[in-house]
Design a protein around this motif. Sequence first.
Motif, PDB file in Angstrom:
ATOM      1  N   ALA A   1       0.817  -1.254   0.103  1.00 54.09           N
ATOM      2  CA  ALA A   1       0.017   0.224  -0.015  1.00 54.09           C
ATOM      3  C   ALA A   1       0.883   1.310   0.132  1.00 54.09           C
ATOM      4  CB  ALA A   1      -0.816   0.067   1.281  1.00 54.09           C
TER       5      ALA A   1
ATOM      6  N   ASP B   1       2.131   1.866  -3.446  1.00 51.68           N
ATOM      7  CA  ASP B   1       0.801   2.550  -4.108  1.00 51.68           C
ATOM      8  C   ASP B   1       0.889   4.207  -3.890  1.00 51.68           C
ATOM      9  OD1 ASP B   1      -1.163  -0.285  -4.122  1.00 51.68           O
ATOM     10  OD2 ASP B   1       0.331   0.252  -5.237  1.00 51.68           O
ATOM     11  N   ASP B   2       1.005   4.485  -2.423  1.00 52.68           N
ATOM     12  CA  ASP B   2       0.900   5.918  -2.210  1.00 52.68           C
ATOM     13  C   ASP B   2       2.200   6.571  -2.949  1.00 52.68           C
ATOM     14  OD1 ASP B   2      -0.091   5.976   1.268  1.00 52.68           O
ATOM     15  OD2 ASP B   2      -1.264   5.536  -0.532  1.00 52.68           O
TER      16      ASP B   2
ATOM     17  N   LEU C   1       1.174   7.340  -6.782  1.00 58.74           N
ATOM     18  CA  LEU C   1       0.144   8.225  -6.871  1.00 58.74           C
ATOM     19  C   LEU C   1       1.217   9.633  -6.700  1.00 58.74           C
ATOM     20  CD1 LEU C   1      -2.646   9.328  -6.941  1.00 58.74           C
ATOM     21  CD2 LEU C   1      -2.800   9.004  -4.544  1.00 58.74           C
TER      22      LEU C   1
ATOM     23  N   GLU D   1      -6.731   6.589  -8.734  1.00 62.50           N
ATOM     24  CA  GLU D   1      -5.881   6.153  -7.537  1.00 62.50           C
ATOM     25  C   GLU D   1      -5.387   4.602  -7.835  1.00 62.50           C
ATOM     26  OE1 GLU D   1      -7.558   7.247  -3.640  1.00 62.50           O
ATOM     27  OE2 GLU D   1      -9.282   7.793  -4.677  1.00 62.50           O
ATOM     28  N   VAL D   2      -4.181   4.689  -7.746  1.00 63.82           N
ATOM     29  CA  VAL D   2      -3.548   3.362  -7.594  1.00 63.82           C
ATOM     30  C   VAL D   2      -3.488   2.197  -6.401  1.00 63.82           C
ATOM     31  CG1 VAL D   2      -1.092   2.081  -8.332  1.00 63.82           C
ATOM     32  CG2 VAL D   2      -1.753   4.490  -9.271  1.00 63.82           C
ATOM     33  N   GLY D   3      -4.178   1.326  -6.679  1.00 59.48           N
ATOM     34  CA  GLY D   3      -4.251   0.127  -5.595  1.00 59.48           C
ATOM     35  C   GLY D   3      -4.828   1.061  -4.053  1.00 59.48           C
ATOM     36  N   GLN D   4      -4.507   0.449  -3.298  1.00 61.09           N
ATOM     37  CA  GLN D   4      -5.133   0.930  -1.966  1.00 61.09           C
ATOM     38  C   GLN D   4      -4.427   1.828  -1.152  1.00 61.09           C
ATOM     39  OE1 GLN D   4      -8.310  -0.394  -1.348  1.00 61.09           O
ATOM     40  NE2 GLN D   4      -8.106  -1.105  -3.334  1.00 61.09           N
ATOM     41  N   PRO D   5      -5.060   2.554  -0.478  1.00 67.60           N
ATOM     42  CA  PRO D   5      -4.379   3.679   0.482  1.00 67.60           C
ATOM     43  C   PRO D   5      -3.586   2.824   1.540  1.00 67.60           C
ATOM     44  CG  PRO D   5      -6.792   3.866   0.687  1.00 67.60           C
ATOM     45  CD  PRO D   5      -6.531   2.957  -0.391  1.00 67.60           C
ATOM     46  N   SER D   6      -2.555   3.381   2.114  1.00 68.02           N
ATOM     47  CA  SER D   6      -1.760   2.607   3.107  1.00 68.02           C
ATOM     48  C   SER D   6      -2.558   2.938   4.327  1.00 68.02           C
ATOM     49  CB  SER D   6      -0.426   3.284   3.167  1.00 68.02           C
ATOM     50  OG  SER D   6      -0.316   4.418   3.392  1.00 68.02           O
TER      51      SER D   6
ATOM     52  N   CYS E   1      12.719  10.540   8.729  1.00 62.18           N
ATOM     53  CA  CYS E   1      12.595  10.993   7.473  1.00 62.18           C
ATOM     54  C   CYS E   1      11.455  10.007   6.793  1.00 62.18           C
ATOM     55  CB  CYS E   1      13.896  10.942   6.504  1.00 62.18           C
ATOM     56  SG  CYS E   1      14.884  12.445   6.881  1.00 62.18           S
TER      57      CYS E   1
ATOM     58  N   ARG F   1       8.065  10.980   7.914  1.00 63.33           N
ATOM     59  CA  ARG F   1       7.736  11.997   7.515  1.00 63.33           C
ATOM     60  C   ARG F   1       7.139  11.711   5.860  1.00 63.33           C
ATOM     61  NH1 ARG F   1      12.286  15.612   8.544  1.00 63.33           N
ATOM     62  NH2 ARG F   1      12.135  16.131   6.452  1.00 63.33           N
ATOM     63  N   LEU F   2       7.968  11.135   5.117  1.00 64.25           N
ATOM     64  CA  LEU F   2       7.409  10.815   3.916  1.00 64.25           C
ATOM     65  C   LEU F   2       6.205  10.116   3.614  1.00 64.25           C
ATOM     66  CD1 LEU F   2       8.252  10.803   0.850  1.00 64.25           C
ATOM     67  CD2 LEU F   2       9.553   8.907   0.968  1.00 64.25           C
ATOM     68  N   ARG F   3       6.203   9.095   4.579  1.00 57.66           N
ATOM     69  CA  ARG F   3       4.931   8.110   4.688  1.00 57.66           C
ATOM     70  C   ARG F   3       3.723   9.013   5.116  1.00 57.66           C
ATOM     71  NH1 ARG F   3       4.172   3.434   8.127  1.00 57.66           N
ATOM     72  NH2 ARG F   3       6.066   4.427   9.363  1.00 57.66           N
TER      73      ARG F   3
ATOM     74  N   ALA G   1       3.520  12.320   4.635  1.00 57.70           N
ATOM     75  CA  ALA G   1       3.017  12.831   3.588  1.00 57.70           C
ATOM     76  C   ALA G   1       2.383  12.505   2.437  1.00 57.70           C
ATOM     77  CB  ALA G   1       4.293  13.764   3.146  1.00 57.70           C
ATOM     78  N   LEU G   2       2.839  11.413   2.077  1.00 59.86           N
ATOM     79  CA  LEU G   2       2.117  10.417   0.906  1.00 59.86           C
ATOM     80  C   LEU G   2       0.755  10.177   1.364  1.00 59.86           C
ATOM     81  CD1 LEU G   2       4.817   8.346  -0.479  1.00 59.86           C
ATOM     82  CD2 LEU G   2       4.260  10.697  -0.853  1.00 59.86           C
TER      83      LEU G   2
ATOM     84  N   LEU H   1      -1.396  13.239   1.115  1.00 58.78           N
ATOM     85  CA  LEU H   1      -1.741  13.482  -0.217  1.00 58.78           C
ATOM     86  C   LEU H   1      -3.161  12.416  -0.706  1.00 58.78           C
ATOM     87  CD1 LEU H   1      -0.915  14.921  -3.083  1.00 58.78           C
ATOM     88  CD2 LEU H   1       0.756  13.212  -3.530  1.00 58.78           C
ATOM     89  N   ARG H   2      -2.518  11.101  -0.367  1.00 57.45           N
ATOM     90  CA  ARG H   2      -3.730  10.038  -0.899  1.00 57.45           C
ATOM     91  C   ARG H   2      -5.202  10.506  -0.497  1.00 57.45           C
ATOM     92  NH1 ARG H   2      -4.645   5.353  -3.958  1.00 57.45           N
ATOM     93  NH2 ARG H   2      -2.921   4.244  -3.075  1.00 57.45           N
TER      94      ARG H   2
ATOM     95  N   VAL I   1      -6.471  13.525  -2.401  1.00 61.66           N
ATOM     96  CA  VAL I   1      -7.076  12.828  -3.827  1.00 61.66           C
ATOM     97  C   VAL I   1      -8.118  12.270  -3.688  1.00 61.66           C
ATOM     98  CG1 VAL I   1      -6.532  11.538  -5.600  1.00 61.66           C
ATOM     99  CG2 VAL I   1      -4.738  13.021  -4.954  1.00 61.66           C
TER     100      VAL I   1
END
Lengths: 331, 382
Positions: free
Chosen positions: A263, A266-267, A270, B286-291, B313, B316-318, B320-321, B324-325, B328
């Motif tokens: 998952a 996938d994020d 996107l 949307e690609v696949g499933q959200p985390s 870090c 933080r990236l996770r 932020a993504l 964003l997900r 969207v």
Amino acid sequence: MALEPLSAIRSDPSLDAFSARLQLVTGKGGVGKTTVSAALALGAARRGLRPLVVELSARASLGDVLGTGVRSPEPKLAVRGVWALSLQFDKLLLDYVTEHIPFPAIARRVAEHAGLKRFLQAAPGATEVLTLDAVGRLVLGWRSQPPRFNRVFVDLDATGHSLMLLEVPRVIRELLGEGPLRRSLGRTTSVLEDEFLTRLHIVTTPESLAVQETLELWQRLRGEYRVPLGTLIINQFPADPVPGALRPLLDEALRTDLGSKSAVRDDRLLARAQLLSYERAEREKKRLMDATRLPAVILPQLATLRPSVDELARLGEELFTAGPPSGEDER
Amino acid sequence: MTILELLRTRRLVCCVGPGGVGKTTIAAALGVRAACEGRRVLVLTIDPARRLADALGLQGGDPGVIDVPLAQLRARAAQRGTLSAAMLDAKSSFDAMVQRLASDSAARQIEDNRLYRVLSRALARAHAQAAMELLYDVAHSGLYDLVILDTPPMRAALEILDAPRRLLDFFDSGVARWFLDPPRGRLSQLLPRGSAAVARLLSLLGSRRLVTEAGQFFGIFLPLEPSLRERAGGVERLLRQPETAFVLVCAPRATSLADAASLRDGLDERGIGLDAVVFNRAYIPEVGQPSVPVSDRVADAPDGAPPLEPEDCDDRLRAALAALRTQVSIRNRLASLASREFSGRLGSDCSVSSVPELPESVRDLAGLLDLAELLEPTGDQS
């Protein structure tokens, strides 16, 4: 017939990007002209001015955007000090005839003549003459009355239909000889080309097709019409999807993640797609600004699909505070 | 009836819609698909963007109809299908009509008439009249099984429907005759008698030369009335017959939907129903499933705040993504709600499709065919 002297109305709108008495907002379909017109009007009202937003033909959007849902052929107070007007043919004709035909009995018969109405409605260019005359009277005042509104924003789409409006001054010069009609029409229609009264702003989105069409429109406006150009407004600009500091991390993560399905991956995909879209928007913005050299304001893409009045007011503040003085450009 | 069924069975498909939603691209995509199904198709576009013109093989300002070779689509195209395309050049269509209908000497006079030059540009600007001319000709040529008409944005599409009647109003309403023969026309009823008074009024309103040219203009056009009337009647019948379908293209944004509703109502007033609605650029795929699971209730979803307390870090990236997900996803849901609300007010025989934002603009015929294949009704797009 004591009108407010033109000197009292004309000012130098090069001092501020959005200070012209008459501001036309143009651009191809779907870019947000109605939203921008409403936002500018809200900004003007907030600064103590008395703005009117004019839509030229029956469209649902102005009433929708301002939340009034009503299309009025007379200026009507919409929201937060902003007035709205939806021009309609019958009223335009009546006002025009009352103003311009010197014989009252004939004027009345003409305004009520059904055949003439059909004829004029079908006659190419007639509606545009009536429209521009009405807009001119809103800006300059009418008979012994000074203008009611000190800012008039016209939501002008960029179809051939509306661009015809910009040709009216030239057509009148060409076709009408000297005479009372030419003189009175000339007074109202020449506001369009008056650099102390008018600015034409161009709205676009950063999407490549819209940008291409905007560049073509700008060429036409510059080449064929004498309307003073104002500000380039790039609307619906996407936010940076991944803050700069994190981008190398994203690239690294995508590289090392190859082949795994999760998952989180996938994020990332996107995010990557959104990032590409953002970078394209940045490139298109640069292309537009380099080509046109117009002063520019960037407006953000809103999270909602239907902006609230508060959101519109915030856009208005962005426009008024970000808009550079147009003296900076190379006109 | 699905869009594919419409493409297989109808003779005319009119694409209407507010501006800036990709209507012209959709119209071209429909044309390509129909040709691949084996029909002889003409796509008649108004003011196409250059890229689309390139994809279809049209040069800017190229008059007339050109053939679009389907060879590059190879296996996807049926053998007997053909695709032709024309870009409407409104001014020359109108000129062509005048040349065709007027006598030779009249046609020459027309060219010199200033009023004609101004008015023909203005007549062309709405495209409506010229579009009708071209449509009439191609529909009666017998060369095509299906014509896809791309209309100008918004109200102008309704003008296309009103165009036949409007043109006749302009030439026929009795007012035109005033310019030909003022002393005997109805204008004299409004004034003290006498042609001098009429002439004085007319010259007060405009220049003498203009009045003379107006007289000449109408003198040329009024005799064309019977032909114009016949053609106008023919176009009216064409637009209203059961073999004609109307497809509305819009985006699920508020202003676009409001304009679309206005168009739908305008068509309804004219006794025309929509056969299909396409929501273009309706959602970001949307690609696949959200985390991080996105709440089912839009109101509960966080407005961009990361759900985790970031410590390093990677976190933080996770975060932020994930944020964003979420954004969207919310946007897509709002769009879906808006589209469903609009669709709810359509007739049950009107098919509804949603097309996602595509990563890149359509560049070629294959891209147009891919786009067309996305138009099959997909039901819910949440």
